[in-house]
Design an enzyme around this catalytic site. Structure first.
Site, PDB file in Angstrom:
ATOM      1  N   TYR A 169      46.184  36.782   7.484  1.00  0.00           N
ATOM      2  CA  TYR A 169      47.580  36.405   7.747  1.00  0.00           C
ATOM      3  C   TYR A 169      47.696  35.223   8.718  1.00  0.00           C
ATOM      4  O   TYR A 169      48.799  34.748   8.963  1.00  0.00           O
ATOM      5  CB  TYR A 169      48.446  37.599   8.132  1.00  0.00           C
ATOM      6  CG  TYR A 169      48.061  38.467   9.318  1.00  0.00           C
ATOM      7  CD1 TYR A 169      47.659  37.936  10.540  1.00  0.00           C
ATOM      8  CD2 TYR A 169      48.171  39.849   9.209  1.00  0.00           C
ATOM      9  CE1 TYR A 169      47.361  38.754  11.615  1.00  0.00           C
ATOM     10  CE2 TYR A 169      47.881  40.686  10.282  1.00  0.00           C
ATOM     11  CZ  TYR A 169      47.475  40.128  11.489  1.00  0.00           C
ATOM     12  OH  TYR A 169      47.184  40.931  12.559  1.00  0.00           O
ATOM     13  N   LYS A 184      46.456  34.345  15.659  1.00  0.00           N
ATOM     14  CA  LYS A 184      45.277  34.099  14.810  1.00  0.00           C
ATOM     15  C   LYS A 184      45.356  32.717  14.154  1.00  0.00           C
ATOM     16  O   LYS A 184      44.320  32.053  13.972  1.00  0.00           O
ATOM     17  CB  LYS A 184      45.164  35.186  13.731  1.00  0.00           C
ATOM     18  CG  LYS A 184      44.922  36.601  14.243  1.00  0.00           C
ATOM     19  CD  LYS A 184      43.539  36.786  14.838  1.00  0.00           C
ATOM     20  CE  LYS A 184      43.208  38.271  15.048  1.00  0.00           C
ATOM     21  NZ  LYS A 184      41.953  38.462  15.785  1.00  0.00           N
TER      22      LYS A 184
HETATM   23  C1  HXC Z   1      56.310  47.610  20.551  1.00  0.00           C
HETATM   24  C2  HXC Z   1      54.671  47.528  22.168  1.00  0.00           C
HETATM   25  C3  HXC Z   1      53.840  48.387  21.407  1.00  0.00           C
HETATM   26  C4  HXC Z   1      54.331  48.849  20.136  1.00  0.00           C
HETATM   27  C5  HXC Z   1      52.807  47.885  23.252  1.00  0.00           C
HETATM   28  N1  HXC Z   1      53.989  47.250  23.297  1.00  0.00           N
HETATM   29  N2  HXC Z   1      52.684  48.584  22.104  1.00  0.00           N
HETATM   30  N3  HXC Z   1      55.887  47.139  21.741  1.00  0.00           N
HETATM   31  N4  HXC Z   1      55.565  48.424  19.758  1.00  0.00           N
HETATM   32  N5  HXC Z   1      53.617  49.649  19.349  1.00  0.00           N
HETATM   33  C6  HXC Z   1      54.512  46.446  24.384  1.00  0.00           C
HETATM   34  C7  HXC Z   1      54.676  47.264  25.648  1.00  0.00           C
HETATM   35  O1  HXC Z   1      55.881  48.028  25.620  1.00  0.00           O
HETATM   36  C8  HXC Z   1      54.699  46.164  26.716  1.00  0.00           C
HETATM   37  O2  HXC Z   1      55.932  45.501  26.751  1.00  0.00           O
HETATM   38  C9  HXC Z   1      53.701  45.158  26.151  1.00  0.00           C
HETATM   39  O3  HXC Z   1      53.599  45.423  24.754  1.00  0.00           O
HETATM   40  C10 HXC Z   1      52.325  45.315  26.788  1.00  0.00           C
HETATM   41  O4  HXC Z   1      51.916  46.656  26.626  1.00  0.00           O
HETATM   42  P1  HXC Z   1      50.812  47.312  27.589  1.00  0.00           P
HETATM   43  O5  HXC Z   1      50.522  48.670  27.052  1.00  0.00           O
HETATM   44  O6  HXC Z   1      51.238  47.191  29.022  1.00  0.00           O
HETATM   45  O7  HXC Z   1      49.596  46.276  27.379  1.00  0.00           O
HETATM   46  P2  HXC Z   1      48.057  46.415  27.673  1.00  0.00           P
HETATM   47  O8  HXC Z   1      47.764  47.641  28.515  1.00  0.00           O
HETATM   48  O9  HXC Z   1      47.615  45.103  28.142  1.00  0.00           O
HETATM   49  O10 HXC Z   1      47.435  46.749  26.231  1.00  0.00           O
HETATM   50  C11 HXC Z   1      47.442  45.780  25.198  1.00  0.00           C
HETATM   51  C12 HXC Z   1      47.803  46.403  23.828  1.00  0.00           C
HETATM   52  C13 HXC Z   1      46.943  47.648  23.541  1.00  0.00           C
HETATM   53  C14 HXC Z   1      47.641  45.311  22.792  1.00  0.00           C
HETATM   54  C15 HXC Z   1      49.287  46.824  23.866  1.00  0.00           C
HETATM   55  O11 HXC Z   1      47.318  48.241  22.315  1.00  0.00           O
HETATM   56  C16 HXC Z   1      45.488  47.331  23.515  1.00  0.00           C
HETATM   57  O12 HXC Z   1      44.830  47.311  24.563  1.00  0.00           O
HETATM   58  N6  HXC Z   1      44.899  47.072  22.329  1.00  0.00           N
HETATM   59  C17 HXC Z   1      43.481  46.732  22.156  1.00  0.00           C
HETATM   60  C18 HXC Z   1      42.924  47.247  20.870  1.00  0.00           C
HETATM   61  C19 HXC Z   1      43.666  46.824  19.635  1.00  0.00           C
HETATM   62  O13 HXC Z   1      44.887  46.540  19.667  1.00  0.00           O
HETATM   63  N7  HXC Z   1      42.927  46.798  18.503  1.00  0.00           N
HETATM   64  C20 HXC Z   1      43.498  46.522  17.224  1.00  0.00           C
HETATM   65  C21 HXC Z   1      43.147  45.145  16.772  1.00  0.00           C
HETATM   66  S1  HXC Z   1      43.460  45.122  15.100  1.00  0.00           S
HETATM   67  P3  HXC Z   1      57.091  45.847  27.841  1.00  0.00           P
HETATM   68  O14 HXC Z   1      58.182  44.897  27.514  1.00  0.00           O
HETATM   69  O15 HXC Z   1      57.443  47.293  27.615  1.00  0.00           O
HETATM   70  O16 HXC Z   1      56.473  45.607  29.194  1.00  0.00           O
HETATM   71  C22 HXC Z   1      43.770  43.623  14.497  1.00  0.00           C
HETATM   72  C23 HXC Z   1      43.681  43.594  12.994  1.00  0.00           C
HETATM   73  C24 HXC Z   1      44.443  42.517  12.359  1.00  0.00           C
HETATM   74  O17 HXC Z   1      44.010  42.732  15.221  1.00  0.00           O
HETATM   75  C25 HXC Z   1      44.408  42.418  10.845  1.00  0.00           C
HETATM   76  C26 HXC Z   1      44.443  43.628  10.023  1.00  0.00           C
HETATM   77  C27 HXC Z   1      44.403  43.395   8.550  1.00  0.00           C
HETATM   78  P1  NAP Z   2      39.073  47.359  18.084  1.00  0.00           P
HETATM   79  O1  NAP Z   2      38.047  48.349  17.665  1.00  0.00           O
HETATM   80  O2  NAP Z   2      40.378  47.843  18.592  1.00  0.00           O
HETATM   81  O3  NAP Z   2      38.415  46.388  19.133  1.00  0.00           O
HETATM   82  C1  NAP Z   2      39.134  45.492  19.905  1.00  0.00           C
HETATM   83  C2  NAP Z   2      38.320  45.305  21.170  1.00  0.00           C
HETATM   84  O4  NAP Z   2      38.947  44.326  21.976  1.00  0.00           O
HETATM   85  C3  NAP Z   2      38.176  46.579  21.995  1.00  0.00           C
HETATM   86  O5  NAP Z   2      36.814  46.852  22.155  1.00  0.00           O
HETATM   87  C4  NAP Z   2      38.853  46.229  23.308  1.00  0.00           C
HETATM   88  O6  NAP Z   2      38.104  46.795  24.376  1.00  0.00           O
HETATM   89  C5  NAP Z   2      38.778  44.709  23.312  1.00  0.00           C
HETATM   90  N1  NAP Z   2      39.839  44.098  24.102  1.00  0.00           N
HETATM   91  C6  NAP Z   2      41.180  44.235  23.938  1.00  0.00           C
HETATM   92  N2  NAP Z   2      41.834  43.543  24.880  1.00  0.00           N
HETATM   93  C7  NAP Z   2      40.892  42.933  25.636  1.00  0.00           C
HETATM   94  C8  NAP Z   2      40.941  42.069  26.764  1.00  0.00           C
HETATM   95  N3  NAP Z   2      42.117  41.705  27.287  1.00  0.00           N
HETATM   96  N4  NAP Z   2      39.781  41.624  27.282  1.00  0.00           N
HETATM   97  C9  NAP Z   2      38.600  42.002  26.754  1.00  0.00           C
HETATM   98  N5  NAP Z   2      38.480  42.815  25.698  1.00  0.00           N
HETATM   99  C10 NAP Z   2      39.617  43.283  25.144  1.00  0.00           C
HETATM  100  O7  NAP Z   2      39.398  46.310  16.932  1.00  0.00           O
HETATM  101  P2  NAP Z   2      38.727  45.981  15.530  1.00  0.00           P
HETATM  102  O8  NAP Z   2      39.580  46.590  14.505  1.00  0.00           O
HETATM  103  O9  NAP Z   2      37.268  46.220  15.533  1.00  0.00           O
HETATM  104  O10 NAP Z   2      39.023  44.406  15.476  1.00  0.00           O
HETATM  105  C11 NAP Z   2      38.069  43.477  15.948  1.00  0.00           C
HETATM  106  C12 NAP Z   2      38.500  42.076  15.557  1.00  0.00           C
HETATM  107  O11 NAP Z   2      38.600  41.960  14.153  1.00  0.00           O
HETATM  108  C13 NAP Z   2      39.861  41.674  16.103  1.00  0.00           C
HETATM  109  O12 NAP Z   2      39.856  40.314  16.424  1.00  0.00           O
HETATM  110  C14 NAP Z   2      40.782  41.938  14.946  1.00  0.00           C
HETATM  111  O13 NAP Z   2      41.962  41.182  15.011  1.00  0.00           O
HETATM  112  C15 NAP Z   2      39.902  41.514  13.798  1.00  0.00           C
HETATM  113  N6  NAP Z   2      40.230  42.108  12.495  1.00  0.00           N
HETATM  114  C16 NAP Z   2      39.944  43.424  12.295  1.00  0.00           C
HETATM  115  C17 NAP Z   2      40.211  43.973  11.048  1.00  0.00           C
HETATM  116  C18 NAP Z   2      39.851  45.414  10.772  1.00  0.00           C
HETATM  117  O14 NAP Z   2      40.059  45.899   9.668  1.00  0.00           O
HETATM  118  N7  NAP Z   2      39.292  46.143  11.729  1.00  0.00           N
HETATM  119  C19 NAP Z   2      40.781  43.192  10.037  1.00  0.00           C
HETATM  120  C20 NAP Z   2      41.071  41.849  10.302  1.00  0.00           C
HETATM  121  C21 NAP Z   2      40.766  41.317  11.546  1.00  0.00           C
HETATM  122  P3  NAP Z   2      38.751  47.326  25.762  1.00  0.00           P
HETATM  123  O15 NAP Z   2      39.880  48.213  25.405  1.00  0.00           O
HETATM  124  O16 NAP Z   2      37.593  47.992  26.449  1.00  0.00           O
HETATM  125  O17 NAP Z   2      39.177  46.083  26.493  1.00  0.00           O
END
Ligand code: HXC
Ligand code: NAP
Length: 282
Positions: A169, A184
């Site tokens: 995307y 991205k």
């Molecule tokens: C609306 C949300 C939300 C949700 C968080 N927020 N989750 N808003 N819907 N589901 C808002 C919060 O309310 C807050 O805003 C702000 O985002 C920051 O949230 P925090 O929890 O304080 O942030 P933080 O602790 O820094 O955590 C970051 C995070 C968290 C992104 C929210 O989920 C995280 O740490 N994720 C890491 C792992 C991850 O996301 N992995 C998936 C990657 S998958 P306010 O206004 O309330 O302060 C991927 C795949 C892509 O990228 C492609 C797939 C095909």
């Molecule tokens: P995941 O398991 O949730 O891993 C994301 C990692 O990012 C976690 O280990 C998290 O560790 C780390 N992270 C998040 N915020 C960070 C920060 N501020 N500083 C340092 N580390 C941070 O995700 P995933 O699904 O494997 O995805 C990995 C990558 O692939 C991502 O870039 C995602 O967008 C991409 N991707 C994934 C998929 C899929 O199907 N899985 C598809 C398309 C693209 P901590 O919480 O310890 O920080």
């Protein structure tokens, strides 16, 4: 048999069994790699494969316990995977990661910008901090690590490979994840731009755009809803989700010398999903 049942059967039939890495043993011998977000999901898979191929790997993210568990599981029998706590949003934290890695292993050859944050959210309702948080992790975090590691490589006169993990995307856009799609897309532009600017330093930059992969944070956060999961599966031409090992194989090729003529490229690895152009998560 129903279409869904046929898909399931096909998926079971074609999911790859556990197997050795694609590249030969020692293909990354002597290389030092940083994998951000290397404690879980795709990052963990890439760290495992790089280490199996002979690289010494630093996995970096925010949660020490997760990193420690992964490093312990992946190390041993000559494999070295080391945890380091870093938040990619924080430039001082990233500088400490680069310094630690360079001091411990004598330099850095490979960076994988894999760390990400994402959630499904209606754009009209998204708070400013929600937008900023995802942009900060994905786009600014990738830039922070890329600039710090790139500068290190340039100053050391050391060639290198930088791999960015994006999503299809970045090219097509997607509803309900506009923050992630915008970030991205920025990462993809960064990848292409620096591949041109840093080619003269021997630094290659590439990207992988994976489709849905089993056993990852994305699976937990984005398609835990069975209706969304089924719709995605039905639009994947090969009939199944991907496995972390498959992304790790492509990643190991792209950071290895075998890909010496490949830079500025984005490899889609999604079982054909994006060609059908379904929107996800809405
Ligand atoms: C609306 C949300 C939300 C949700 C968080 N927020 N989750 N808003 N819907 N589901 C808002 C919060 O309310 C807050 O805003 C702000 O985002 C920051 O949230 P925090 O929890 O304080 O942030 P933080 O602790 O820094 O955590 C970051 C995070 C968290 C992104 C929210 O989920 C995280 O740490 N994720 C890491 C792992 C991850 O996301 N992995 C998936 C990657 S998958 P306010 O206004 O309330 O302060 C991927 C795949 C892509 O990228 C492609 C797939 C095909
Ligand atoms: P995941 O398991 O949730 O891993 C994301 C990692 O990012 C976690 O280990 C998290 O560790 C780390 N992270 C998040 N915020 C960070 C920060 N501020 N500083 C340092 N580390 C941070 O995700 P995933 O699904 O494997 O995805 C990995 C990558 O692939 C991502 O870039 C995602 O967008 C991409 N991707 C994934 C998929 C899929 O199907 N899985 C598809 C398309 C693209 P901590 O919480 O310890 O920080």
């Amino acid at each position: 048999m129903s279409t869904a049942a046929q898909m399931q059967a096909k998926a079971a039939a074609t999911t790859p069994a556990a197997r050795p890495p694609m590249l030969h043993a020692g293909a990354l011998e002597g290389r030092v790699a940083i994998v951000t977000g290397g404690g879980t999901g795709l990052g963990r898979g890439m760290a495992e494969t790089f280490a199996a191929l002979g690289a010494r790997v630093v996995i970096a993210s925010r949660k020490l316990e997760v990193l420690q568990r992964t490093a312990e599981a992946l190390s041993g029998e000559g494999r070295e995977v080391v945890p380091f706590v870093a938040d990619v949003r924080n430039r001082a934290s990233v500088a400490a990661l680069v310094e630690f890695t360079a001091e411990r292993f004598g330099g850095i050859d490979i960076l994988v910008n894999n760390a990400a944050g994402n959630f499904v959210v209606e754009s009209a309702a998204m708070s400013p901090n929600a937008w900023n948080t995802v942009i900060d992790i994905v786009l600014n975090g990738t830039w922070n690590c890329t600039q710090a590691v790139g500068k290190h490589m340039i100053d050391a006169g050391r060639k290198g490979a930088i791999l960015n993990i994006v999503a299809t995307y970045a090219m097509t856009g997607n509803p309900m994840t506009v923050h992630s799609a915008a970030a991205k897309a920025g990462v993809l532009a960064l990848t292409k731009s620096l591949s041109i600017e840093w080619g003269r330093h021997g630094i290659r930059l590439n990207a992988i755009a994976p489709g849905p992969i089993n056993g990852t944070g994305a699976a937990d956060k984005l398609w835990a809803d069975p209706t969304i999961e089924r719709r995605m599966r039905e639009n994947i031409s090969v009939g199944r989700f991907g496995e972390p090992e498959e992304v790790a194989d492509l990643a190991s090729y792209l950071v290895s010398d075998y890909a010496g003529f490949v830079t500025g490229a984005c490899f889609v690895q999604d079982g054909g999903l994006w060609l059908r152009r379904p929107t996800l998560f809405d």
